[in-house]
Scaffold this motif. Structure first.
Motif, PDB file in Angstrom:
ATOM      1  N   ASP B 666       0.827  -1.195   0.000  1.00 17.82           N
ATOM      2  CA  ASP B 666       0.000   0.000   0.000  1.00 17.82           C
ATOM      3  C   ASP B 666       0.863   1.247   0.000  1.00 17.82           C
ATOM      4  N   GLY B 667       1.869   1.210   0.865  1.00 17.31           N
ATOM      5  CA  GLY B 667       2.746   2.368   1.008  1.00 17.31           C
ATOM      6  C   GLY B 667       3.456   2.678  -0.297  1.00 17.31           C
ATOM      7  N   ALA B 668       4.037   1.616  -0.895  1.00 15.71           N
ATOM      8  CA  ALA B 668       4.793   1.806  -2.131  1.00 15.71           C
ATOM      9  C   ALA B 668       3.878   2.354  -3.227  1.00 15.71           C
ATOM     10  N   ASN B 669       2.653   1.809  -3.310  1.00 13.19           N
ATOM     11  CA  ASN B 669       1.721   2.254  -4.344  1.00 13.19           C
ATOM     12  C   ASN B 669       1.237   3.674  -4.118  1.00 13.19           C
ATOM     13  N   LEU B 670       1.014   3.977  -2.835  1.00 18.62           N
ATOM     14  CA  LEU B 670       0.562   5.322  -2.525  1.00 18.62           C
ATOM     15  C   LEU B 670       1.640   6.329  -2.905  1.00 18.62           C
ATOM     16  N   LEU B 671       2.904   5.937  -2.647  1.00 18.06           N
ATOM     17  CA  LEU B 671       4.002   6.817  -3.013  1.00 18.06           C
ATOM     18  C   LEU B 671       3.999   7.030  -4.529  1.00 18.06           C
ATOM     19  N   ALA B 672       3.758   5.910  -5.277  1.00 15.95           N
ATOM     20  CA  ALA B 672       3.715   6.022  -6.738  1.00 15.95           C
ATOM     21  C   ALA B 672       2.580   6.952  -7.149  1.00 15.95           C
ATOM     22  N   GLY B 673       1.396   6.792  -6.485  1.00 15.00           N
ATOM     23  CA  GLY B 673       0.263   7.649  -6.783  1.00 15.00           C
ATOM     24  C   GLY B 673       0.581   9.105  -6.489  1.00 15.00           C
ATOM     25  N   TYR B 674       1.269   9.322  -5.363  1.00 12.35           N
ATOM     26  CA  TYR B 674       1.642  10.676  -4.994  1.00 12.35           C
ATOM     27  C   TYR B 674       2.544  11.285  -6.062  1.00 12.35           C
ATOM     28  N   LYS B 675       3.541  10.497  -6.491  1.00 16.62           N
ATOM     29  CA  LYS B 675       4.498  11.005  -7.479  1.00 16.62           C
ATOM     30  C   LYS B 675       3.757  11.386  -8.764  1.00 16.62           C
ATOM     31  N   ARG B 676       2.791  10.536  -9.131  1.00 15.77           N
ATOM     32  CA  ARG B 676       2.034  10.797 -10.350  1.00 15.77           C
ATOM     33  C   ARG B 676       1.258  12.102 -10.225  1.00 15.77           C
ATOM     34  N   ALA B 677       0.594  12.246  -9.065  1.00 12.58           N
ATOM     35  CA  ALA B 677      -0.169  13.474  -8.830  1.00 12.58           C
ATOM     36  C   ALA B 677       0.751  14.681  -8.861  1.00 12.58           C
ATOM     37  N   ALA B 678       1.889  14.531  -8.194  1.00 18.00           N
ATOM     38  CA  ALA B 678       2.818  15.648  -8.097  1.00 18.00           C
ATOM     39  C   ALA B 678       3.353  16.026  -9.467  1.00 18.00           C
ATOM     40  N   ASN B 679       3.656  15.017 -10.276  1.00 20.28           N
ATOM     41  CA  ASN B 679       4.177  15.289 -11.616  1.00 20.28           C
ATOM     42  C   ASN B 679       3.178  16.019 -12.486  1.00 20.28           C
ATOM     43  N   ILE B 680       1.948  15.549 -12.412  1.00 19.49           N
ATOM     44  CA  ILE B 680       0.917  16.209 -13.207  1.00 19.49           C
ATOM     45  C   ILE B 680       0.768  17.655 -12.767  1.00 19.49           C
ATOM     46  N   LEU B 681       0.712  17.836 -11.445  1.00 26.09           N
ATOM     47  CA  LEU B 681       0.553  19.190 -10.902  1.00 26.09           C
ATOM     48  C   LEU B 681       1.684  20.095 -11.347  1.00 26.09           C
ATOM     49  N   LYS B 682       2.904  19.512 -11.307  1.00 24.21           N
ATOM     50  CA  LYS B 682       4.063  20.309 -11.660  1.00 24.21           C
ATOM     51  C   LYS B 682       3.963  20.764 -13.120  1.00 24.21           C
ATOM     52  N   ALA B 683       3.598  19.790 -13.962  1.00 22.66           N
ATOM     53  CA  ALA B 683       3.506  20.101 -15.397  1.00 22.66           C
ATOM     54  C   ALA B 683       2.416  21.143 -15.668  1.00 22.66           C
ATOM     55  N   GLU B 684       1.284  20.945 -15.040  1.00 24.28           N
ATOM     56  CA  GLU B 684       0.156  21.840 -15.297  1.00 24.28           C
ATOM     57  C   GLU B 684       0.392  23.226 -14.716  1.00 24.28           C
ATOM     58  N   GLU B 685       1.001  23.250 -13.515  1.00 20.27           N
ATOM     59  CA  GLU B 685       1.270  24.551 -12.891  1.00 20.27           C
ATOM     60  C   GLU B 685       2.250  25.332 -13.753  1.00 20.27           C
ATOM     61  N   LYS B 686       3.162  24.602 -14.370  1.00 18.96           N
ATOM     62  CA  LYS B 686       4.146  25.270 -15.230  1.00 18.96           C
ATOM     63  C   LYS B 686       3.446  25.829 -16.474  1.00 18.96           C
ATOM     64  N   LYS B 687       2.542  24.986 -16.999  1.00 17.13           N
ATOM     65  CA  LYS B 687       1.816  25.395 -18.212  1.00 17.13           C
ATOM     66  C   LYS B 687       0.990  26.641 -17.943  1.00 17.13           C
ATOM     67  N   ASP B 688       0.290  26.624 -16.770  1.00 11.64           N
ATOM     68  CA  ASP B 688      -0.579  27.743 -16.436  1.00 11.64           C
ATOM     69  C   ASP B 688       0.183  28.941 -15.887  1.00 11.64           C
ATOM     70  N   GLY B 689       1.373  28.697 -15.464  1.00 12.43           N
ATOM     71  CA  GLY B 689       2.156  29.766 -14.849  1.00 12.43           C
ATOM     72  C   GLY B 689       1.588  30.198 -13.519  1.00 12.43           C
ATOM     73  N   ALA B 690       0.796  29.332 -12.877  1.00 12.02           N
ATOM     74  CA  ALA B 690       0.233  29.681 -11.574  1.00 12.02           C
ATOM     75  C   ALA B 690       0.017  28.406 -10.774  1.00 12.02           C
ATOM     76  N   ALA B 691       0.071  28.550  -9.468  1.00 13.52           N
ATOM     77  CA  ALA B 691      -0.136  27.397  -8.615  1.00 13.52           C
ATOM     78  C   ALA B 691      -1.607  27.049  -8.567  1.00 13.52           C
ATOM     79  N   VAL B 692      -1.856  25.768  -8.401  1.00  9.42           N
ATOM     80  CA  VAL B 692      -3.245  25.346  -8.258  1.00  9.42           C
ATOM     81  C   VAL B 692      -3.683  25.662  -6.840  1.00  9.42           C
ATOM     82  N   GLU B 693      -4.766  26.432  -6.708  1.00 14.15           N
ATOM     83  CA  GLU B 693      -5.222  26.830  -5.380  1.00 14.15           C
ATOM     84  C   GLU B 693      -6.702  26.604  -5.221  1.00 14.15           C
ATOM     85  N   GLY B 694      -7.139  26.715  -4.009  1.00 20.34           N
ATOM     86  CA  GLY B 694      -8.567  26.666  -3.761  1.00 20.34           C
ATOM     87  C   GLY B 694      -9.067  25.289  -3.370  1.00 20.34           C
TER      88      GLY B 694
END
Lengths: 300, 785
Positions: B666-694
């Motif tokens: 569970d832990g290993a998979n959750l970490l993988a899920g976290y990394k995936r979420a983080a990567n997407i966020l990083k890419a999208e935040e870069k694209k938008d030029g703004a942090a995801v908030e709210g």
């Protein structure tokens, strides 16, 4: 080379001294008499500290009474004295076989190297008062420090060249060892078989008692402080007048006066540091001046 | 194949320098040969009181021929270029160069220089003087009229290659093929032509055991033997063993005797006196485990009387030494610790931080504060802190600085447990609890001494076990003094040990004297590691940041006080000199207002926090080092540190729970899920030029997976928070583990990058809530994998 052989033991404290005198005389040393001022160590005799400076060769040996007011113990401690003797040898430049010469001097006073364990244990000597330091050893005989052996590297804050080899024998301690005596006052001063046998105590005990009282109770601190300032003034003036030898004398006087003040416990640690710095400036100043003049004289 | 034998024979080399010099000479020689292109076989290095030796076998008689190539210009290059090439390569005509072809570049010139191999003798004759002249000793000297520097006068250079002397001269000293043995037993000189002959000659005729290891073993075995023969046991001492190994060429162990009366001194004193001054090993009685009236000395000679004179002489010297020690012991015991503590006001701790007495005041206050957190009585902690440094002015510690703390403990016991008058015994509280008058602890030892009955001061009126606690705290408060030293475990000792170290650290931080690189003259790393170990090994719950800030204010006060004192002194002096009345008041007013401002102003608070942050990071590094040594993962420590936690015990618990969690599927998979979420966020935040908030808007969910994830996060976070509240990190992790399924389902079934901008934004916000949820246990972005 065959194993070294020791002579028979000397008969007395003075016999031990006479043997060292004869031995070092045979090595070409000028046998000097003690310097006529109070000093804390034989090294401070100008024959060592000043002669170590400058380019000229030099060989000398002498007994030097050393006064350390704070070490006085009213004649009650069998190992500690406020006044004692050091035997001092300086050879400049140091000969390549100085270690052998030194060891032979021990054999001369009856220390048998096949029975005793003689060792050279790292001990780097330093005397900040005269801006001097060197590398060398404490020499141990069966665990007892019998000498300090130093190759001077700096004196008066100046690099020395050529390098002097300096040997300091703590005479009472060495004699106590040679004679197997546990109390310094029991040392035979002259030959016990002589008409008037004298012990070290016969000669010096009363002196230790009275000098201790002087050092710790009776020395007039206020007067000593005035003396100190006087010595300081005189030494500085002499140095400025280009007379480093008497300037050095007055630095020695200042140093002894300070030791007396210190023994009375009359100064705080901060003041103490300040006094030491003042003595150091005088001694170094004189030593530097001397070195400068020696170099000029050698160049002529 | 040929052999090189090099021996540098000198007057006695300090024991502590020999092993390093042996290695340095070996390395310099092999490095030099390597650089000359010489291959070699076995290397043997030896060192002892008067010599360094290196023997290298498997050497060729001459170094290999080398051909050196230098690329030149193309064959059709202008004449100028070709001339330059010839000059550079040392050729007289272009015919001497070879022509090479390259499919890309075409034809070009190459100058080939054949360098014939050199005879090894020549290489050695060049290399050895260079090594000797450039050799690094911790301290070196000149002698006679020479220019060469060595550790002590260099007497002989033995340099034999292939059986023959390699001729060279260093500063007037000619190389040769002779060595010297023991001064008394077999001095020689002895001619040798190989390492085998050298070794045997010195062993058999020269009475020199050349290998450190041999001498060490010889001493150890002989020492154990002479002890065993007398029904005694050697007290092992590795450091001393190493030292005496460097002090004897032909070690002979002798058991000596001393007056048993000296055993009434503390054993540490007897042992240290033997060790430091005389380099003797202590001996114990195996039946009682206590020191025996004996010692072991390592001589450098087989004495013709069997060692009797040596034993007797050493025994006499030891007696004189121990007499001195006994004098200090008796004298110190006659002075109450409070009296000694008064003198601390004349000794600087660190110029900018005031005297040791000033430090004691700060430590006492902090120890009092820390006491409840470590389960100690605050008054006891304060008393112990006030006495902890007193022994620094004792005669014994003056003689043996290593005995700081140890002597204070003895003196406290002597003073506190001394038979006291029965009347005061009757009024003193019985039992092991708080003493009745503990609340009336005097604000300074000076007041206390006079006010108390019998003048016993801080140790008076205490039950025996409280005296012991204080004494032990004095003895243990410097601990741990190294990685192998134990930490204090008794609460009073813990409080004082922590307070002392924290005060030192905060103080040095306040005056900006932090360790840099390898320089740590005040052993601050050791102090911080000490705090870490004391806290963790005793499970002390403590938030470091507020402690540091509070102590920082005290340090600032001390610093200003020092400056003020200096100004005051200067002003008094000025006044004395020239009657400038009024100046003192001026300086005084001025300085005090600075003190006020610094301590109570908001700037100071800010400064304190920023310093404390820096010091906390320093603690973090020590903790990492400590945990890493215990096998914890570096990245997990970082992940937990990022939370800003300053309670070391909790940090460790979190790291442990996190490590266990990540080991699970569970832990290993959750970490993988976290990394995936983080990567997407990083890419999208870069694209938008703004942090995801709210916040996530539940009304915008279109798919079941979104809703499920959202609900799961809310549940998991509330359960995890509750678990964290209870410091149950396993449970918190388990709560978060529940997220694994919904996270996986979300990524499988939901397209984050929906065409509908509102949808996309909401889904991104959902991803940030995963990140936020996990942040309550660790910063997952710091975790590797």
């Amino acid at each position: 080379m065959t194993a070294p052989v020791a002579r028979e033991k000397p008969a007395s404290f003075q016999d031990l001294i006479l043997r060292l005198q004869a031995y070092w005389a045979a090595q070409g040393c000028a046998i000097l008499q003690p310097y006529d001022m109070e000093v804390g160590a034989g090294t401070l005799h100008p024959a060592t500290v000043l002669r170590a400076l400058g380019p000229k060769d030099w060989r000398a040996a002498y007994v030097q009474p050393s006064r350390r007011p704070a070490d006085a113990r009213y004649g009650e401690n069998p190992n500690r004295l406020g006044h004692y003797y050091q035997y001092q040898v300086i050879l400049k430049p140091n000969p390549a076989d100085l270690q052998d010469l030194y060891l032979n001097s021990l054999y001369e006073i009856g220390i048998d190297p096949t029975v005793h364990d003689i060792r050279f244990v790292e001990d780097d000597w330093e005397n900040p008062t005269v801006g001097a330091w060197g590398l060398g050893w404490e020499v141990w005989c069966d665990g007892m420090e019998v000498s300090q052996y130093t190759y001077f590297q700096q004196v008066g804050g100046l690099d020395v060249f050529p390098v002097s080899g300096e040997l300091t024998y703590g005479l009472e301690r060495l004699a106590m060892y040679v004679f197997g005596v546990d109390n310094v006052y029991n040392l035979p001063f002259n030959d016990p078989a002589s008409q008037t046998p004298l012990s070290y105590g016969d000669v010096f005990l009363q002196n230790e008692i009275e000098q201790s009282a002087f050092n710790f109770e009776l020395a007039d601190v206020e007067m000593l402080q005035t003396w100190f300032s006087g010595c300081e003034k005189q030494s500085t003036a002499l140095r400025e007048a280009g007379k480093p030898l008497p300037a050095y004398d007055y630095a020695l006087k200042a140093s002894h006066v300070f030791n007396l003040i210190d023994a009375r416990g009359a100064i705080s640690p901060t003041e103490r540091q300040a006094f030491i710095a003042r003595v150091r400036d005088l001694a170094r100043g004189a030593a530097e001046k001397w070195a400068e003049q020696e170099a000029e004289r050698a160049a002529v | 194949m040929a052999e090189l034998l090099l021996e540098l024979f000198s007057e006695e080399i300090p024991a502590r320098m020999q092993a390093k010099a042996e290695a340095d000479l070996r390395d310099a020689l092999t490095k030099g040969l390597g650089e000359a292109g010489v291959e070699f076989g076995d290397v043997v290095a030896r060192s002892g009181p008067r010599r360094l030796m290196v023997a290298i076998s498997g050497l060729p008689e001459k170094s290999a021929d080398v051909s050196e190539e230098k690329k030149g210009p193309k064959t059709d290059a202008p004449e100028k270029a070709i001339e330059g090439f010839l000059r550079g390569a040392g050729l007289s005509s272009i015919d001497q160069a070879e022509v090479r072809s390259d499919p890309k570049k075409g034809d070009f010139y190459v100058a080939v220089r054949e360098i014939p191999g050199r005879p090894l003798e020549d290489i050695i004759a060049g290399l050895v003087p260079e090594i000797v002249r450039g050799f690094h000793w911790p301290k070196s000297m000149r002698w006679g009229r020479g220019e060469l520097r060595w550790v002590r006068p260099l007497q002989r250079i033995l340099c034999v290659f292939n059986g023959k002397t390699v001729e060279f001269e260093i500063d007037g000293l000619k190389s040769g093929n002779e060595t010297e043995g023991h001064r008394v037993h077999g001095r020689g000189p002895f001619k040798v032509s190989s390492y085998a002959e050298y070794k045997e000659t010195l062993q058999e005729k020269g009475f020199v055991a050349i290998a450190r290891e041999d001498r060490r073993l010889l001493i150890e075995e002989q020492a154990q033997m002479v002890c065993a023969q007398a029904g005694l046991e050697l007290v092992e001492d590795k450091g001393l063993l190493e030292e005496v190994t460097g002090l004897a060429e032909w070690p002979v162990v002798i058991l000596g005797e001393m007056d048993p009366a000296f055993l009434s001194l503390p054993p540490e004193v007897v042992q240290l006196s033997m060790r430091t001054h005389q380099k003797y090993f202590a001996v114990r009685d195996p039946k009682t485990g206590e020191l025996a009236p004996n010692f072991v000395v390592v001589a450098n000679i087989e004495a013709s009387d069997g060692g009797k004179a040596i034993a007797a002489g050493n025994s006499r010297v030891l007696s004189a030494r121990l007499d001195d020690a006994r004098f200090f012991w008796e004298q110190d015991k006659a002075t109450p610790l409070e009296k000694m503590a008064e003198k601390l006001a004349t000794i600087d701790f660190k110029k900018e931080l005031g005297t040791i007495a000033d430090k004691v005041e700060r430590v006492a206050a902090l120890a009092r504060e820390l006491a409840p957190k470590v389960g100690a009585d605050p008054d006891m902690a304060e008393r112990a802190a006030r006495l902890a440094k007193a022994d620094l002015v004792s005669g014994m510690v003056g003689e043996f600085p290593e005995l700081q703390g140890v002597m204070g403990r003895y003196y406290a016991l002597e003073q506190g447990l001394a038979p006291i008058d029965p009347h005061s015994r009757a009024t003193s509280p019985a039992g092991g609890g708080r003493s009745a008058d503990a609340d009336g602890v005097p604000s300074s030892p000076v007041d206390g001494g006079g006010a108390r009955q019998g003048g016993g001061g801080l140790l008076s009126g205490l039950a025996e076990d409280n005296v012991r606690k204080i004494a032990d705290a004095i003895g243990d408060h410097y601990k741990p003094q190294g990685p192998s030293d134990a930490v204090p475990t008794e609460p009073v000792a813990i409080a004082v040990a922590l307070a002392d170290k924290l005060d030192t650290l905060v103080g040095f931080w306040a005056i900006d004297e932090k360790p840099t690189g390898s320089k740590d003259p005040f052993a601050l790393r050791r102090a911080a590691l000490g705090v870490v170990r004391i806290v963790l090994e005793n499970g002390v719950r403590l938030r470091l940041a507020p402690m540091i800030v509070a102590q920082y204010e005290l340090e600032l006060f001390a610093i200003e006080q020092q400056k003020y004192n200096k100004q005051f002194d200067a002003a008094s002096k000025a006044e004395a000199d020239s009657d400038l009345s009024g100046l003192i008041e001026m300086v005084t007013d001025n300085s005090m207002s600075i003190v006020d401002e610094i301590i109570f102003g908001s700037d100071a608070k800010l400064q304190a926090w920023s310093h404390s942050k820096d010091l906390l990071a320093f603690f973090a590094d020590r903790l990492k080092q400590y945990l890493r040594d215990q096998g914890a993962r570096h990245d997990l420590i970082d992940a937990v540190f990022a939370l800003g936690e300053d309670d070391l015990v909790l940090i460790v618990k979190r790291v442990e729970a996190l490590a266990a969690f990540l080991e699970t599927e569970d832990g290993a998979n959750l970490l993988a899920g976290y990394k995936r979420a983080a990567n997407i966020l990083k890419a999208e935040e870069k694209k938008d030029g703004a942090a995801v908030e709210g916040d996530v808007d539940a009304s915008l969910f279109e798919q079941e997976e979104e809703r499920a994830l959202h609900t799961a996060i809310e549940t998991a976070v509330s359960r995890a928070d509750a678990a964290l509240e209870a410091e149950d990190f396993e449970a918190a992790m388990a709560a978060l583990a529940e997220l694994r399924g919904p996270v996986d389902a979300f990524f499988d079934g939901v397209t984050v990058n929906a065409d509908d901008e509102k949808l996309r934004a909401n889904r991104l916000r959902l991803l940030t809530s995963i990140r936020a949820a996990l942040f309550c246990v660790a910063d997952f972005s710091k975790i590797a994998g």
